[in-house]
Design a protein around this motif. Structure first.
Motif, PDB file in Angstrom:
ATOM      1  N   SER A 138       0.739  -1.233   0.128  1.00 38.38           N
ATOM      2  CA  SER A 138       0.117  -0.016  -0.002  1.00 38.38           C
ATOM      3  C   SER A 138       0.876   1.111   0.007  1.00 38.38           C
ATOM      4  CB  SER A 138      -0.972   0.027   1.109  1.00 38.38           C
ATOM      5  OG  SER A 138      -0.604  -0.670   2.141  1.00 38.38           O
ATOM      6  N   PHE A 149      -3.930  12.342   9.874  1.00 41.11           N
ATOM      7  CA  PHE A 149      -5.304  12.845  10.174  1.00 41.11           C
ATOM      8  C   PHE A 149      -5.742  11.982  11.385  1.00 41.11           C
ATOM      9  CE2 PHE A 149      -5.696  13.871   5.720  1.00 41.11           C
ATOM     10  CZ  PHE A 149      -6.093  15.023   5.950  1.00 41.11           C
TER      11      PHE A 149
ATOM     12  N   GLY B 237      -8.483  16.767   3.101  1.00 45.34           N
ATOM     13  CA  GLY B 237      -8.007  15.512   2.636  1.00 45.34           C
ATOM     14  C   GLY B 237      -8.797  14.674   1.553  1.00 45.34           C
ATOM     15  N   PHE B 240      -6.850  12.915  -1.096  1.00 46.15           N
ATOM     16  CA  PHE B 240      -6.098  11.614  -0.748  1.00 46.15           C
ATOM     17  C   PHE B 240      -7.172  10.757  -0.722  1.00 46.15           C
ATOM     18  CE2 PHE B 240      -3.623  15.105   1.139  1.00 46.15           C
ATOM     19  CZ  PHE B 240      -2.606  15.062   0.304  1.00 46.15           C
ATOM     20  N   ILE B 241      -8.422  10.708   0.009  1.00 45.07           N
ATOM     21  CA  ILE B 241      -9.498   9.802  -0.130  1.00 45.07           C
ATOM     22  C   ILE B 241      -9.786   9.296  -1.465  1.00 45.07           C
ATOM     23  CG2 ILE B 241     -11.780   9.335   0.602  1.00 45.07           C
ATOM     24  CD1 ILE B 241     -11.262  10.751   2.975  1.00 45.07           C
ATOM     25  N   LEU B 243      -7.854   9.304  -4.046  1.00 41.51           N
ATOM     26  CA  LEU B 243      -6.787   8.549  -4.478  1.00 41.51           C
ATOM     27  C   LEU B 243      -7.070   7.148  -3.801  1.00 41.51           C
ATOM     28  CD1 LEU B 243      -3.509  10.729  -4.496  1.00 41.51           C
ATOM     29  CD2 LEU B 243      -4.706  10.004  -6.417  1.00 41.51           C
ATOM     30  N   ALA B 244      -7.331   6.987  -2.658  1.00 41.84           N
ATOM     31  CA  ALA B 244      -7.600   5.584  -2.278  1.00 41.84           C
ATOM     32  C   ALA B 244      -8.779   5.079  -2.970  1.00 41.84           C
ATOM     33  CB  ALA B 244      -7.910   5.779  -0.705  1.00 41.84           C
ATOM     34  N   GLN B 287     -14.959  11.501  17.522  1.00 48.10           N
ATOM     35  CA  GLN B 287     -13.797  11.616  16.776  1.00 48.10           C
ATOM     36  C   GLN B 287     -13.457  10.191  16.049  1.00 48.10           C
ATOM     37  OE1 GLN B 287     -13.303  12.648  20.245  1.00 48.10           O
ATOM     38  NE2 GLN B 287     -13.040  14.877  19.808  1.00 48.10           N
ATOM     39  N   VAL B 291     -12.930  10.075  12.133  1.00 52.72           N
ATOM     40  CA  VAL B 291     -11.569   9.556  11.233  1.00 52.72           C
ATOM     41  C   VAL B 291     -12.064   8.246  10.384  1.00 52.72           C
ATOM     42  CG1 VAL B 291      -9.969  10.534  12.681  1.00 52.72           C
ATOM     43  CG2 VAL B 291     -10.922   8.271  13.254  1.00 52.72           C
ATOM     44  N   TYR B 294     -10.470   7.848   6.880  1.00 54.72           N
ATOM     45  CA  TYR B 294      -9.476   7.685   6.920  1.00 54.72           C
ATOM     46  C   TYR B 294      -8.914   6.315   7.381  1.00 54.72           C
ATOM     47  CZ  TYR B 294      -9.924  12.766   7.084  1.00 54.72           C
ATOM     48  OH  TYR B 294     -10.267  14.088   6.835  1.00 54.72           O
ATOM     49  N   ILE B 295      -9.397   5.951   8.302  1.00 52.90           N
ATOM     50  CA  ILE B 295      -9.291   4.560   8.744  1.00 52.90           C
ATOM     51  C   ILE B 295      -9.476   3.574   7.557  1.00 52.90           C
ATOM     52  CG2 ILE B 295      -9.595   2.717  10.204  1.00 52.90           C
ATOM     53  CD1 ILE B 295      -9.948   4.580  12.419  1.00 52.90           C
ATOM     54  N   THR B 297      -9.674   4.307   4.440  1.00 51.88           N
ATOM     55  CA  THR B 297      -8.881   4.487   3.351  1.00 51.88           C
ATOM     56  C   THR B 297      -7.522   3.486   3.448  1.00 51.88           C
ATOM     57  OG1 THR B 297      -9.524   6.593   3.237  1.00 51.88           O
ATOM     58  CG2 THR B 297      -7.430   6.271   2.057  1.00 51.88           C
ATOM     59  N   VAL B 298      -7.056   3.402   4.661  1.00 49.04           N
ATOM     60  CA  VAL B 298      -6.087   2.615   4.997  1.00 49.04           C
ATOM     61  C   VAL B 298      -6.051   1.164   4.941  1.00 49.04           C
ATOM     62  CG1 VAL B 298      -4.180   1.865   6.915  1.00 49.04           C
ATOM     63  CG2 VAL B 298      -5.054   4.391   6.622  1.00 49.04           C
ATOM     64  N   LEU B 301      -6.336   0.434   1.155  1.00 52.50           N
ATOM     65  CA  LEU B 301      -5.146   0.396   0.532  1.00 52.50           C
ATOM     66  C   LEU B 301      -4.255  -0.851   1.042  1.00 52.50           C
ATOM     67  CD1 LEU B 301      -3.916   4.162   1.033  1.00 52.50           C
ATOM     68  CD2 LEU B 301      -4.356   2.977  -1.074  1.00 52.50           C
ATOM     69  N   ALA B 302      -4.417  -1.415   2.357  1.00 54.81           N
ATOM     70  CA  ALA B 302      -3.757  -2.447   2.641  1.00 54.81           C
ATOM     71  C   ALA B 302      -3.919  -3.715   1.658  1.00 54.81           C
ATOM     72  CB  ALA B 302      -3.979  -2.665   4.151  1.00 54.81           C
ATOM     73  N   GLY B 303      -5.196  -3.458   0.964  1.00 54.51           N
ATOM     74  CA  GLY B 303      -5.505  -4.632   0.052  1.00 54.51           C
ATOM     75  C   GLY B 303      -6.130  -5.678   0.637  1.00 54.51           C
ATOM     76  N   PHE B 304      -7.030  -5.295   1.713  1.00 54.99           N
ATOM     77  CA  PHE B 304      -7.893  -6.477   2.130  1.00 54.99           C
ATOM     78  C   PHE B 304      -9.243  -6.517   1.420  1.00 54.99           C
ATOM     79  CE2 PHE B 304      -5.726  -5.047   6.171  1.00 54.99           C
ATOM     80  CZ  PHE B 304      -4.969  -6.304   6.171  1.00 54.99           C
TER      81      PHE B 304
END
Lengths: 365, 322
Positions: A138, A149, B237, B240-241, B243-244, B287, B291, B294-295, B297-298, B301-304
C-alpha cells in the motif's frame, strides 16, 4: 565522468533553486501589495537581529532538524514519509506521558527518558504504514497522510478526555513537573547581569538535534545497515539480488524515520510548552520534506536548511505581526522550495550541465 | 428508522460523494496516462478558493466555476511541467502543489477580503442552488417513489448531475474511443505508443489538463455548492481519499462511482451520530466517526479488498531510447 563538478551539484543547484523560490515569493508579496525588500528587512531584524530572535530561530530549527533528518533517512531507502506530522504528534504524547507520570529526579534523566519515549511513539506510528508498504504494497505516501489525520483525531480525543486535568476547560494536559524543565538558552548562556536569549524557547534539545545529525551521518555512511539502506534506495532489484531483505529495509528505515520525527517532541513539548497542547507540531513535520530536499538528504545539508527554515519561520511570524502578510506565506515559500529543489530539479540541472560541458570542451581545445 | 431518515442520509451521501467522485475521475485520467497525482487535494483547494472569490465578486456561480477550473488548470500545468517536461519526481511535485495551494489560498484570501483567510459568504446566484426536477412536487405524495424522487434524486445542484454524467462519459472515452485506448496505452507502455508515432508527451499533457478541469469542478462544488464560502483547508483530505477510492476501484470508471459513494456514505454517517446510535443502540465516539473514512482508506490500501494493479508505467517519466 560526471557532467558537473561535485560542488556544483551540492552547492550551486540548491542555491539557484532557492533563489528561484525567493524570486517567486517576492512576486507573491508584491502582488498582495507589500514590499519584498521591507519584508526581508523585517524578517532579518526579527529573526537574526537579537539573541531573542536567534533563540526563536534556533528553536524552530531544532524541530526542523529532527523532521528533516526523518524525511532524509526515509529518502535514502526511497521511501517518502509524509507522516512526520503525525509521528511528531505521537512523539509529543510519549513525552507527555513520561513527564507527567514518572517522577524524574533531574532534567537530564527526564530528557533521556522523554527522548526514548518520543522516539518509540513516533516509530510506532510509522510502523503500520511501513508494514503495509512492505507486506501489502500500500502506497506509503497515502497511508502516512491518513495516519496524520488519525493522529490528530487521537490527540484531540485524548486531550479533551483522559489527559485533561479535571476542572480544566482547555484541551491540553496539565503542566509537567518542575524537575522535567529543560535548560533554555537563557538558563545556559546568561552570565550575571546580562541575560541573553531572554524569553526565547531555544533549549538544550538543540544540541540533541546536532548529536542526531552526527548519528544519522554515521548510520547512513558508516554502518552496514546504512549501506543496505542506500543500496535499496538506489536499486531495489540489485539490493534483493545482493541478499538484502526489502521488508527489513523498509521497516527499519521507516522506524528510524518515525523515531526521529517523534523526537522533535523533546523540543516543542518538553522544552517549550512544558505540556501537551493541540496542534503542538505546527506543520514542522511537513517542513521536514522541504528541509530534506534542500539539504540533499545529508545531515549537514539538513542542518543548514533547518536553520534557514527556522529563520523563515521566525521571520514569517514577525511579518504576520507587523505587516498584512499572513503566516501562511511561509507555507508558500516552503512549497516553492519543494517544487524547485525536488520536482523541477532537472530544469535547473540540465542548463547547468550543458554549461559545464561547454566550458570543459573549451578547456580541452 | 423511517424512510425519510434513510433518504436524508442517502441524500447527504450523494452530496458528499460528488467532490470525491470528481477528484477520483480526475485522478483516473491522470494515472491511466501514467502520471501519479498526489496534488488533487491542492488543485481542489485552489479551485475552491478562486471559484468562491470570483463568484462573490461577479455574483455568478458559473463564472466562479470557470475561475476555479482556471486555478486548477494552472496547478496542473505546473505538475505537467515538472513531471512530463522536466521528468521530475511526481510525488514531490504533487506535495509541492498541495502546500502551494494551502498557503496561497490563505495569503491571497487575506489580502483580498481581510477576513482571516476565508471568503465572504455567498448568497443568491453566487451559489449553485438546488434544482427541482420536473414532476418532483407533483408526485411527492406517491408512496415510496414520490419521496425517493423528491428527496434523493431531485433537489441537487447542477454540479451533482454534471459529476454523475462524467461517469458514463469517462467510461465511453476510456473504452470506446481511440483517444481512450491511447491514453490507457501510454500509462502501460509509453514506448509502444511512441513507436506508433503518437506523442507521449502530448497525450500525458492532455490527461493532466483533463485532470485539472475535473479537480476545478470538484473544488468549485466544495465552495459554491456544498458550502457557501471558502474556508482554510476546506478540502480536508478529500484529494487523498479520492486517490484511495481510485485504487479501490482499480482505475475503472463505474467502480470509481461505487467507491466514492461508499466514502460519501461514511462521511454522511459521521454527520448523523443520532442515526448511528439508533441503529447500533450504543453511542459511538465523535472523533472515531470523523476518522472512519481515513481508517477505511488505510484498510482499503492494505489490499484487504483484493489486489489492485496500477498502470504499469505510473510514476515513471518517459525517456526515449533508455
Amino acid at each position: 565522468m560526471d557532467a558537473m563538478p561535485k560542488w556544483a551539484d551540492v552547492v550551486l543547484i540548491p542555491l539557484i533553486s532557492l533563489i528561484l523560490a525567493a524570486i517567486l515569493s517576492a512576486l507573491v508579496i508584491l502582488a498582495i501589495g507589500e514590499s519584498p525588500v521591507e519584508a526581508l528587512n523585517l524578517m532579518i531584524e526579527g529573526a537574526l537581529g537579537s539573541t531573542y530572535g536567534w533563540g526563536y530561530t534556533l528553536y524552530y530549527a531544532t524541530n526542523f532538524i529532527f523532521t528533516g533528518l526523518a524525511v532524509s533517512v526515509a529518502f535514502h531507502a526511497r521511501m517518502f514519509n509524509i507522516g512526520g506530522e503525525g509521528q511528531a504528534m505521537l512523539g509529543g504524547l510519549g513525552v507527555a506521558l513520561i513527564c507527567l507520570y514518572i517522577p524524574w529526579p533531574h532534567w537530564s534523566l527526564a530528557l533521556f527518558g522523554a527522548a526514548i519515549a518520543a522516539a518509540l511513539f513516533g516509530a510506532a506510528w510509522a510502523a503500520i504504514p511501513a508494514f503495509l508498504q512492505a507486506k501489502r504494497g500500500s502506497h506509503i505516501v497515502i497511508t502516512t497522510i491518513m495516519f496524520n489525520f488519525i493522529a490528530a483525531a487521537l490527540l484531540n480525543y485524548l486531550l479533551i478526555g483522559a489527559l485533561k486535568p479535571t476542572g480544566s476547560m482547555e484541551p491540553a494536559t496539565g503542566k509537567f513537573p518542575e524537575a522535567t524543565h529543560l535548560p533554555s538558552f537563557q538558563d545556559m548562556f546568561s552570565f550575571g547581569e546580562t541575560a541573553l536569549f531572554r524569553g526565547a524557547p531555544a533549549n538544550v534539545s538543540f544540541f540533541v538535534a546536532i548529536i542526531a545529525c552526527f548519528a544519522v551521518w554515521a548510520l547512513i555512511w558508516k554502518t552496514k545497515l546504512g549501506y543496505e539502506i542506500r543500496s535499496f534506495g538506489h536499486s531495489e532489484t540489485a539490493a534483493k539480488y545482493a541478499g538484502i531483505s526489502p521488508t527489513k529495509i523498509i521497516m527499519v528505515s521507516m522506524l528510524i524515520s518515525g523515531g526521529l520525527a517523534g523526537m522533535m517532541a523533546i523540543n516543542n513539548v518538553q522544552g517549550e510548552a512544558e505540556r501537551l497542547v493541540l496542534n503542538a507540531v505546527e506543520g514542522a513535520g511537513f517542513i521536514g520534506i522541504a528541509v530534506a530536499l534542500m539539504g540533499r538528504s545529508h545531515p549537514f545539508g539538513v542542518f543548514l536548511a533547518a536553520i534557514l527554515f527556522g529563520f523563515l519561520y521566525q521571520g514569517g511570524a514577525e511579518l504576520a505581526l507587523w505587516t498584512k502578510i499572513p503566516r501562511e506565506m511561509i507555507v508558500v515559500i516552503q512549497a516553492l522550495v519543494i517544487l524547485f529543489t525536488g520536482a523541477l530539479d532537472d530544469m535547473v540541472r540540465a542548463p547547468l550541465e550543458r554549461m559545464f560541458l561547454a566550458m570543459r570542451r573549451k578547456g580541452d581545445a | 428508522m423511517d424512510l425519510l431518515t434513510i433518504l436524508q442520509v442517502l441524500d447527504s451521501t450523494m452530496r458528499l460523494a460528488v467532490p470525491l467522485l470528481l477528484a477520483c475521475l480526475a485522478g483516473l485520467y491522470s494515472e491511466r496516462a501514467g502520471i501519479f497525482d498526489i496534488g488533487l487535494e491542492g488543485k481542489m483547494l485552489a479551485a475552491a478558493f478562486l471559484s468562491a472569490a470570483v463568484a462573490y465578486t461577479s455574483g455568478s456561480a458559473w463564472v466562479g466555476l470557470g475561475a476555479g477550473i482556471v486555478a486548477s488548470l494552472a496547478l496542473s500545468a505546473v505538475h505537467g511541467l515538472a513531471s512530463i517536461t522536466f521528468r521530475g519526481n511526481q510525488l514531490i511535485s504533487g506535495v509541492a502543489i498541495n502546500f502551494l495551494a494551502a498557503g496561497l489560498t490563505v495569503v491571497v484570501a487575506q489580502s483580498w477580503f481581510g477576513q482571516g483567510g476565508r471568503t465572504p459568504q455567498l448568497a443568491g446566484a453566487a451559489r449553485f442552488e438546488p434544482i427541482t426536477l420536473p414532476f418532483a412536487e407533483a408526485i411527492r405524495d406517491v408512496a415510496f417513489i414520490g419521496p425517493v424522487y423528491y428527496e434523493l434524486i431531485s433537489g441537487h445542484t447542477a454540479l451533482v448531475y454534471i459529476a454523475l454524467l462524467f461517469v458514463p462519459l469517462t467510461w465511453w472515452v476510456m473504452y470506446r474511443t481511440r483517444f481512450g485506448l491511447r491514453l490507457r496505452a501510454v500509462g502501460e507502455n509509453p514506448a509502444a505508443v511512441d513507436t506508433a508515432g503518437i506523442s507521449v508527451v502530448g497525450l500525458r499533457y492532455v490527461a493532466v489538463l483533463i485532470c485539472g478541469v475535473l479537480c476545478g469542478i470538484a473544488g468549485a462544488y466544495l465552495a459554491t455548492a456544498l458550502q457557501a464560502s471558502f474556508v482554510k483547508d476546506m478540502s480536508a483530505g478529500r484529494g487523498f481519499i479520492a486517490l484511495a477510492a481510485l485504487i479501490f476501484a482499480k482505475w475503472r470508471p463505474w467502480y470509481v462511482l461505487y467507491a466514492c459513494l461508499l466514502f460519501g456514505f461514511l462521511q454522511a454517517m459521521a454527520l448523523r451520530p443520532d442515526v448511528i446510535e439508533s441503529v447500533l443502540s450504543f453511542k459511538v465516539n465523535a472523533q472515531l466517526l470523523d476518522v472512519l473514512p481515513y481508517i477505511l482508506t488505510v484498510i482499503i490500501l492494505a489490499g484487504f479488498v483484493g489486489k489492485a494493479i496500477p498502470p504499469r508505467a505510473g510514476g515513471e517519466p518517459y525517456v526515449k531510447e533508455r
